[in-house]
Design an enzyme around this catalytic site. Structure first.
Site, PDB file in Angstrom:
ATOM      1  N   CYS A   1       0.846  -1.207   0.000  1.00  0.00           N
ATOM      2  CA  CYS A   1       0.000   0.000   0.000  1.00  0.00           C
ATOM      3  C   CYS A   1       0.875   1.248   0.000  1.00  0.00           C
ATOM      4  O   CYS A   1       2.042   1.225   0.289  1.00  0.00           O
ATOM      5  CB  CYS A   1      -0.870   0.034   1.240  1.00  0.00           C
ATOM      6  N   GLY A 104       1.458  -1.809   5.519  1.00  0.00           N
ATOM      7  CA  GLY A 104       2.183  -2.832   6.272  1.00  0.00           C
ATOM      8  C   GLY A 104       1.235  -3.920   6.713  1.00  0.00           C
ATOM      9  O   GLY A 104       0.157  -4.089   6.156  1.00  0.00           O
ATOM     10  N   TYR A 259      11.741  -4.829  -5.981  1.00  0.00           N
ATOM     11  CA  TYR A 259      10.824  -4.413  -7.049  1.00  0.00           C
ATOM     12  C   TYR A 259       9.663  -3.561  -6.587  1.00  0.00           C
ATOM     13  O   TYR A 259       8.952  -3.004  -7.416  1.00  0.00           O
ATOM     14  CB  TYR A 259      10.272  -5.610  -7.819  1.00  0.00           C
TER      15      TYR A 259
HETATM   16  O1  LIG Z   1       8.414  -4.566 -10.809  1.00  0.00           O
HETATM   17  S1  LIG Z   1       7.343  -5.264 -11.459  1.00  0.00           S
HETATM   18  O2  LIG Z   1       6.101  -5.200 -10.680  1.00  0.00           O
HETATM   19  O3  LIG Z   1       7.129  -4.824 -12.826  1.00  0.00           O
HETATM   20  C1  LIG Z   1       7.817  -6.946 -11.575  1.00  0.00           C
HETATM   21  C2  LIG Z   1       7.408  -7.681 -10.359  1.00  0.00           C
HETATM   22  N1  LIG Z   1       7.952  -9.054 -10.329  1.00  0.00           N
HETATM   23  C3  LIG Z   1       7.829  -9.758 -11.623  1.00  0.00           C
HETATM   24  C4  LIG Z   1       8.216 -11.193 -11.481  1.00  0.00           C
HETATM   25  N2  LIG Z   1       7.428 -11.831 -10.421  1.00  0.00           N
HETATM   26  C5  LIG Z   1       7.804 -13.239 -10.259  1.00  0.00           C
HETATM   27  C6  LIG Z   1       7.102 -14.054 -11.306  1.00  0.00           C
HETATM   28  S2  LIG Z   1       7.140 -15.745 -10.892  1.00  0.00           S
HETATM   29  O4  LIG Z   1       8.539 -16.149 -10.825  1.00  0.00           O
HETATM   30  O5  LIG Z   1       6.494 -15.903  -9.616  1.00  0.00           O
HETATM   31  O6  LIG Z   1       6.446 -16.474 -11.930  1.00  0.00           O
HETATM   32  C7  LIG Z   1       7.642 -11.148  -9.152  1.00  0.00           C
HETATM   33  C8  LIG Z   1       7.235  -9.725  -9.264  1.00  0.00           C
END
Ligand SMILES: O=S(=O)(O)CCN1CCN(CCS(=O)(=O)O)CC1
Length: 523
Positions: A1, A104, A259
């Protein structure tokens, strides 16, 4: 969030438009629901609903939100359900009229619920732990019994809250006719900071936000993180801040840099963008080591950006420089390999990873991404992503690469293997849904259909953030290590988390948490 607070110097100016603009810059932190509450002459004006900021806050809705101070929230489904009632900010009338927004997750909700019910006689109407936090805060404020309160009373109420509430929380609150408040849990797991904007009549506008990008875009400066265990109170005439509980271990959640946060934000003194470049540099060394050891050649480095989190954010009109791109470019340069954008993203397809159920997620990947044979056919490709969680998306992506002729597919993750639940506010599936759970890298490679999977080592991931602010001595790395920095997570709790997060539970009613032995310490 995502959370946001704004107090404008001029009482005749309305804050709502800027709060909505700020929330749209935090849209990536939650696309499920959003809400804004403003305050004018001691009255609150509220608008909240499921949906994206730009859909919920049209001109008409914004025009009703009068007042020169307010708070906002974008929600992303964690343990609670995604019904309307979960949208934030939450409101209580007593004492003094309080609205509240939280990023959180609390880890002792059962005890808090029981305390609020049996001792504080406060009815909790939703499954959201944010409502619990608000009522603990309100209950603590109530103890003053005063007609009007001051900063001291608020600091005391928050200090007691920080002792009673366990887990990760970054919060903003607003007291009717008084001001806005921000505070951060004693471990500083979730981010929140403040910034100031000098007005041309010599006054100051103040901002609280989950990420600094909101401050940059709205012309605020002097961005400063709220410290772990610190509270900041801003009224029209004063700013007071105080660290309320001894600094246990300042351990921000490292996933913000992996990420979750925007690349153009700076969290706790570390540019998210710079840390992702460093993740690429350090992962390159690991890739070089493994490829040499296994005598494998790579022809090209190709990033994946699978999520549509950015679709409605300010990035939507151009390619998002998200983690896998930023890291893959540095990795390619370091290994002196060609970097190619072999996957083309279809911008106009619904978000995959929030789709209910695996089947939808699987099918949806192919609608969202297309692999260009040009870059894959006949080649040994190194695909880079920020992390591997369930593996469903990654598996489809690897298959797509093979379908267009890749002869060898190596998959590199900027984060180490994820083997444990995240309990502090980033929504991860239950452990047995994590592909790395009970699997070693070669078993993971087999499960994904890759020839090889290469992970960032944990020390390198920590280094990719810490090198930019050596004062950061620790991070919450619980998803990789199973060590939970708040020290109160046991197997029973983790089983509850699994039960409330497994696919089927996600689609049905919420599960009540087991009552743990911890009782609320009387402050
Ligand atoms: O920053 S972004 O939001 O654009 C990318 C977010 N990220 C993409 C890849 N997945 C894992 C996919 S899997 O390995 O679980 O299939 C975690 C989250």
């Amino acid at each position: 969030c995502g959370i946001l607070g704004l107090l404008l110097h001029s009482p005749t100016q309305d804050a709502a438009v800027e709060i909505c603009e700020g929330l749209s810059l935090l849209q990536h932190r939650g696309q499920d629901a959003c809400g804004v509450v403003t305050c004018a002459k001691g009255r609150f004006y509220q608008c909240k609903a499921n949906g994206m900021v730009r859909d919920v806050f049209d001109k008409k809705a914004v025009s009703k939100l009068i007042g020169s101070m307010g708070i906002g929230h974008v929600r992303y489904p964690t343990a609670g359900s995604s019904a309307h009632s979960e949208a934030q900010p939450f409101y209580v009338n007593s004492p003094y009229g309080i609205v509240f927004a939280h990023n959180g997750n609390l880890t002792n909700t059962q005890d808090l619920k029981r305390f609020l019910d049996f001792e504080a006689h406060r009815h909790i109407n939703t499954e959201s732990d944010s409502e619990l936090l608000l009522n603990i805060f309100a209950n603590n404020l109530q103890k003053t019994g005063k007609f009007r309160i001051n900063e001291e009373d608020i600091f005391t109420a928050i200090k007691d809250l920080m002792i009673e509430c366990k887990g990760g929380y970054a919060c903003v609150a607003m007291l009717a006719g008084f001001g806005i408040i921000a505070f951060r849990d004693p471990c500083g797991i979730r981010p929140v900071g403040m910034a100031v904007r000098h007005t041309n009549d010599g006054g100051n506008d103040y901002l609280f936000s989950s990420e600094s990008v909101v401050a940059d875009a709205a012309g605020f400066t002097e961005w400063d993180d709220v410290k772990a265990g610190e509270a900041i109170i801003i009224t029209r005439t004063s700013v007071s801040r105080r660290t309320l509980v001894p600094n246990k271990t300042f351990a921000p959640d490292i996933f913000e840099w992996v990420y979750f946060a925007r690349p153009d934000s700076v969290l706790d003194g570390v540019s998210v963008y710079r840390s992702r470049m460093a993740m690429g540099d350090l992962l390159a060394e690991e890739v070089r080591r493994v490829l040499d050891m296994k005598n494998i050649e790579v022809d090209v480095v190709i990033p994946v950006s699978t999520s549509q989190r950015w679709k409605h954010s300010a990035y939507s009109n151009r390619q998002v420089p998200d983690t896998s791109r930023v890291a893959a470019l540095n990795l390619a340069q370091k290994l002196n390999l060609p970097y190619r954008e072999g996957f083309v993203k279809n911008r106009y397809v619904d978000r995959t990873f929030i789709m209910p159920g695996q089947q939808m997620r699987r099918k949806n990947v192919r609608r969202k991404l297309n692999a260009m044979a040009l870059e894959f056919s006949g080649k040994s490709v190194l695909i880079v992503d920020d992390s591997i969680v369930r593996g469903t998306t990654s598996k489809e992506i690897i298959q797509m690469a093979k379908d267009v002729g890749a002869v060898k597919v190596i998959f590199a993750s900027c984060a180490p293997p994820i083997r444990y639940s995240n309990v502090y506010g980033i929504d991860m599936p239950s452990r047995n849904e994590l592909i790395a759970y009970h699997r070693n890298p070669s078993q993971i490679a087999e499960a994904l259909g890759a020839d090889l999977v290469i992970y960032q080592t944990l020390p390198d991931l920590v280094r990719s953030v810490q090198q930019f602010n050596p004062k950061l001595e620790a991070f919450d790395c619980s998803v990789f290590t199973g060590e939970y920095v708040t020290g109160d997570i046991d197997e029973k709790y983790l089983e509850w988390v699994e039960a409330s997060r497994s696919e089927k539970a996600r689609l049905s009613a919420p599960v009540t948490e087991p009552s743990s032995s911890i009782t609320i310490p009387r402050p």
